[in-house]
Design a protein around this motif. Structure first.
Motif, mmCIF file in Angstrom:
data_model
loop_
_atom_site.group_PDB
_atom_site.id
_atom_site.type_symbol
_atom_site.label_atom_id
_atom_site.label_comp_id
_atom_site.label_asym_id
_atom_site.label_seq_id
_atom_site.Cartn_x
_atom_site.Cartn_y
_atom_site.Cartn_z
ATOM 1 N N GLY B 139 -1.197 2.350 5.062
ATOM 2 C CA GLY B 139 -0.206 2.661 3.935
ATOM 3 C C GLY B 139 1.018 2.738 4.833
ATOM 4 O O GLY B 139 2.160 2.271 4.358
ATOM 5 N N SER B 140 1.001 3.435 5.844
ATOM 6 C CA SER B 140 2.065 3.773 6.437
ATOM 7 C C SER B 140 2.700 2.653 7.442
ATOM 8 O O SER B 140 3.909 2.353 7.418
ATOM 9 N N VAL B 141 1.686 1.882 7.997
ATOM 10 C CA VAL B 141 2.381 0.749 8.668
ATOM 11 C C VAL B 141 3.023 -0.180 7.637
ATOM 12 O O VAL B 141 3.954 -0.927 7.891
ATOM 13 N N ALA B 142 2.382 -0.569 6.440
ATOM 14 C CA ALA B 142 2.663 -1.456 5.604
ATOM 15 C C ALA B 142 4.187 -0.987 5.064
ATOM 16 O O ALA B 142 5.009 -1.978 5.077
ATOM 17 N N ALA B 143 4.445 0.120 4.686
ATOM 18 C CA ALA B 143 5.613 0.904 4.278
ATOM 19 C C ALA B 143 6.716 0.762 5.426
ATOM 20 O O ALA B 143 7.884 0.156 5.051
ATOM 21 N N ASN B 144 6.330 1.475 6.554
ATOM 22 C CA ASN B 144 7.356 1.368 7.550
ATOM 23 C C ASN B 144 7.787 -0.014 8.097
ATOM 24 O O ASN B 144 8.905 -0.382 8.304
ATOM 25 N N PHE B 155 -6.034 -3.813 8.402
ATOM 26 C CA PHE B 155 -7.369 -4.240 8.256
ATOM 27 C C PHE B 155 -8.077 -2.827 7.949
ATOM 28 O O PHE B 155 -8.052 -1.614 8.707
ATOM 29 N N ILE B 156 -8.842 -2.702 6.809
ATOM 30 C CA ILE B 156 -9.218 -1.497 6.307
ATOM 31 C C ILE B 156 -10.814 -1.732 6.010
ATOM 32 O O ILE B 156 -11.437 -2.990 5.794
ATOM 33 N N LYS B 164 -5.372 4.247 -1.608
ATOM 34 C CA LYS B 164 -5.119 3.939 -0.384
ATOM 35 C C LYS B 164 -4.975 2.394 -0.258
ATOM 36 O O LYS B 164 -4.070 2.005 0.348
ATOM 37 N N VAL B 165 -5.866 1.865 -0.866
ATOM 38 C CA VAL B 165 -5.632 0.365 -0.939
ATOM 39 C C VAL B 165 -4.424 -0.148 -1.567
ATOM 40 O O VAL B 165 -3.497 -0.859 -1.145
ATOM 41 N N LEU B 166 -4.292 0.707 -2.863
ATOM 42 C CA LEU B 166 -2.993 0.278 -3.444
ATOM 43 C C LEU B 166 -1.948 0.701 -2.683
ATOM 44 O O LEU B 166 -0.805 -0.007 -2.625
ATOM 45 N N GLY B 167 -1.920 1.791 -2.253
ATOM 46 C CA GLY B 167 -0.969 2.516 -1.168
ATOM 47 C C GLY B 167 -0.441 1.834 0.056
ATOM 48 O O GLY B 167 0.416 2.151 0.577
ATOM 49 N N ALA B 168 -1.131 0.783 0.209
ATOM 50 C CA ALA B 168 -0.916 -0.146 1.134
ATOM 51 C C ALA B 168 -0.399 -1.461 0.666
ATOM 52 O O ALA B 168 0.706 -2.155 0.966
ATOM 53 N N GLY B 169 -1.136 -2.025 -0.355
ATOM 54 C CA GLY B 169 -0.801 -3.263 -0.933
ATOM 55 C C GLY B 169 0.586 -3.414 -1.379
ATOM 56 O O GLY B 169 1.233 -4.633 -1.567
ATOM 57 N N ILE B 170 0.938 -2.376 -2.113
ATOM 58 C CA ILE B 170 2.198 -2.304 -2.589
ATOM 59 C C ILE B 170 3.370 -2.987 -1.934
ATOM 60 O O ILE B 170 4.314 -3.508 -2.355
ATOM 61 N N THR B 173 2.222 -6.124 2.408
ATOM 62 C CA THR B 173 1.456 -6.316 3.641
ATOM 63 C C THR B 173 0.306 -7.396 3.428
ATOM 64 O O THR B 173 -0.312 -7.489 2.297
ATOM 65 N N LYS B 174 -0.302 -7.708 4.563
ATOM 66 C CA LYS B 174 -1.375 -8.681 4.297
ATOM 67 C C LYS B 174 -2.729 -7.805 4.615
ATOM 68 O O LYS B 174 -2.868 -7.235 5.567
ATOM 69 N N ILE B 175 -3.330 -7.275 3.426
ATOM 70 C CA ILE B 175 -4.320 -6.381 3.581
ATOM 71 C C ILE B 175 -5.670 -7.118 3.684
ATOM 72 O O ILE B 175 -6.127 -7.736 2.876
ATOM 73 N N ILE B 176 -6.559 -6.668 4.749
ATOM 74 C CA ILE B 176 -7.899 -7.228 4.958
ATOM 75 C C ILE B 176 -8.880 -6.240 4.832
ATOM 76 O O ILE B 176 -8.718 -5.323 5.587
ATOM 77 N N GLY B 177 -9.777 -6.274 3.719
ATOM 78 C CA GLY B 177 -10.828 -5.317 3.757
ATOM 79 C C GLY B 177 -12.204 -6.063 4.668
ATOM 80 O O GLY B 177 -12.435 -7.396 4.535
ATOM 81 N N ILE B 178 -12.558 -5.172 5.318
ATOM 82 C CA ILE B 178 -13.735 -5.701 6.291
ATOM 83 C C ILE B 178 -15.052 -5.136 5.793
ATOM 84 O O ILE B 178 -15.200 -3.937 5.499
#
Ligand SMILES: Cc1ncc(COP(=O)(O)O)c(C=O)c1O
Ligand SMILES: [Zn+2]
Lengths: 79, 412
Positions: B139-144, B155-156, B164-170, B173-178
């Motif tokens: 979330g922090s990387v995505a926002a900043n 990558f999560i 947490k997922v929402l708090g990054a996706g918003i 960012t390119k969010i990848i679930g592993i």
């Protein structure tokens, strides 16, 4: 390719000559860069160099032997 | 003034130029930023720091960037709360909460490390940033990154909390679930980092990233009235925050900003993922990797990169480490909320719950100052407490019905 990994050995694996076996089984050059071995556990920083598929097979084999393999960083990818 | 000297191997001491790298070529040891503190003599004073805006950057001389931050210039400087109601419950004399559950902008202490990592990434000329994350970091990387106009990949583990997922996706960012645990995510990322030319905050720029955590320690000392605490309790995942809080105190002592108070550092983990706490309790210094299984997902790192160093710092400082069950985590989250009005995430429950356990066992003395580092916000881990809190009682919109309810409650 050259791969740098940390190997963690547990009680079951720490007395085994696993790195020697690895060198006998696979055509990879092993280079131990750091090691700390105690009675029940061991940590080894190892460099593996060889053909990509052989290095990968060697890592898979290590895991099968019960060794925990953690890549450090694959910054040189060749071949 | 830039006082950064080099990157130095924590194992063999070999020094490297400042560049995006994190392991020693000789011994594979982790690299750490080292400084020439002498250059700050007579310049970096309490007065200078106090004259600056209330952000983590008021200590910029001790953070490894050149000049002014380009990312996260507003981050940090969260409240230090005297927890008087909690003191009574725990039976201790002087308790403080460093409340990073309200850290700007994404409500966890990760905003500190990320602003340093991304400012450094910009300096190095990167345009894409990335991370492996247990949730908060993503979330922090995505926002900043969004605010700084950088591309980001996060990558999560695929099974993280919705918040947490929402708090990054918003943040776009390119969010990848592993598929796998955090340690699988991390393993993949160290390979991705080697192959793609990105700034991976917790891989190739990790030495800079990790330094950001020191700002939490600096703030605590300033907020205590330029004093080092006697005891600090820190939640541990990789163990990085724990080591950096210790470093922050050492630096302030060396610079003459505080006196040496013999601060003891205490680590907190959830029993379902407690490799560092276990090593401390067993008095060994080798960390056995574990498979994580706990609701405290932000702390679920089974093979902690800084475990060895956190262990050493805890033991050398005269502190201790503890771990608690998931039920105890939930109970502690509720206790913190009900006594201090602070809704912390699971990691906060871990910190308070472990502190409680160490107070009861006598490891934490009742009559000396204790600081609890509360590092993340409860709104992101609602799943953990949703079944443990009272649901609203539904009544009709009539005074009669409310009177009946009030009477049942014993309200006069
Ligand atoms: C809320 C919270 N607290 C504490 C930590 C622990 O951080 P470290 O990896 O520095 O031990 C994390 C890490 O993800 C976190 O998200
Ligand atoms: Zn080294």
């Amino acid at each position: 390719m050259k791969l740098r990994v940390y190997l963690t050995f547990n009680t079951a694996t720490v007395r085994e000559p696993i790195i020697w076996k690895l060198g006998k089984t696979f055509d990879v050059m092993t280079n131990i860069r750091t090691a700390e071995v105690k009675e029940n556990t061991g940590l080894v920083g190892l460099e593996l160099e060889g053909k990509s598929d052989v290095v990968e097979a060697a890592v898979k084999w290590l895991t099968e032997q019960g060794v925990h393999v953690e890549p450090i960083e694959q910054n040189v990818i060749e071949g | 003034m830039n006082i950064v000297r080099a990157l130095k191997c924590r194992e063999c001491g070999h020094e490297y130029e400042i560049e995006p790298t994190h392991v020693c070529e000789f011994c594979f040891g982790p690299l750490e930023v080292v400084y020439d503190y002498d250059k700050l003599e007579g310049i970096f004073t309490r007065e200078l720091i106090e004259s600056r805006p209330q952000t983590m950057w008021r200590y910029k001389e001790l953070l490894p960037i050149n000049g002014e931050p380009t990312v996260g210039a507003q981050n940090g400087f969260t409240p230090l709360v005297r927890a008087r109601r909690l003191e009574k419950v725990l039976g201790v004399k002087e308790l403080y909460i460093k409340n990073d559950s309200v850290c700007y902008p994404t409500l966890s202490f990760k905003d500190r490390v990320v602003s340093v990592a991304l400012s450094k990434a910009v300096e190095f000329g990167f345009t894409t940033v990335a991370c492996a994350s247990t949730g908060n970091l993503a979330g922090s990387v995505a926002a900043n990154a969004a605010a700084a106009g950088l591309e980001s990949y996060v990558f999560i583990p695929h099974n993280l909390e919705q918040g947490k997922v929402l708090g990054a996706g918003i943040f776009g960012t390119k969010i990848i679930g592993i598929e796998g645990e955090y340690d699988d995510v991390n393993r993949l990322c160290s390979e991705v980092a080697g192959k793609y030319g990105w700034a991976f905050v917790n891989v190739n720029v990790r030495p800079f990233y990790a330094e950001g955590s020191k700002s939490l320690g600096y703030e605590v000392m300033e907020q205590l009235g330029w004093k080092a605490p006697k005891h600090v309790v820190v939640p541990m995942a990789s163990g990085s925050l724990c080591t950096k809080v210790a470093k922050s105190i050492k630096e302030f002592i060396q610079l003459g900003l505080v006196e040496d108070n013999g601060t003891a550092i205490y680590g907190a983990q959830a029993t379902g993922c407690s490799p560092i706490a276990k090593s401390v309790k067993e008095s060994t210094d080798l960390i056995h990797p574990v498979h994580a299984n706990t609701i405290a997902k932000s702390l679920a790192i089974g093979n902690p990169a800084d475990g060895y160093y956190a262990n050493r710092i805890i033991r050398e400082s005269g502190g201790w480490a503890e771990d608690i069950s998931d039920e105890e985590v939930v109970a502690a989250m509720k206790l913190l909320a009900e006594t201090e009005g602070i809704f912390a995430e699971t990691a906060g429950g871990v910190t308070l719950g472990c502190a409680q356990k160490m107070i009861e066992s006598g490891k934490l003395p009742r009559d000396e100052s204790i600081v609890l580092c509360i590092t993340g916000n409860g709104l992101k881990t609602q799943e953990a407490v949703v079944d443990a809190i009272q649901k609203p009682r539904i009544i009709g919109a009539s005074l009669k019905e409310f009177d009946a309810l009030a009477e049942a409650d014993g309200v006069k």
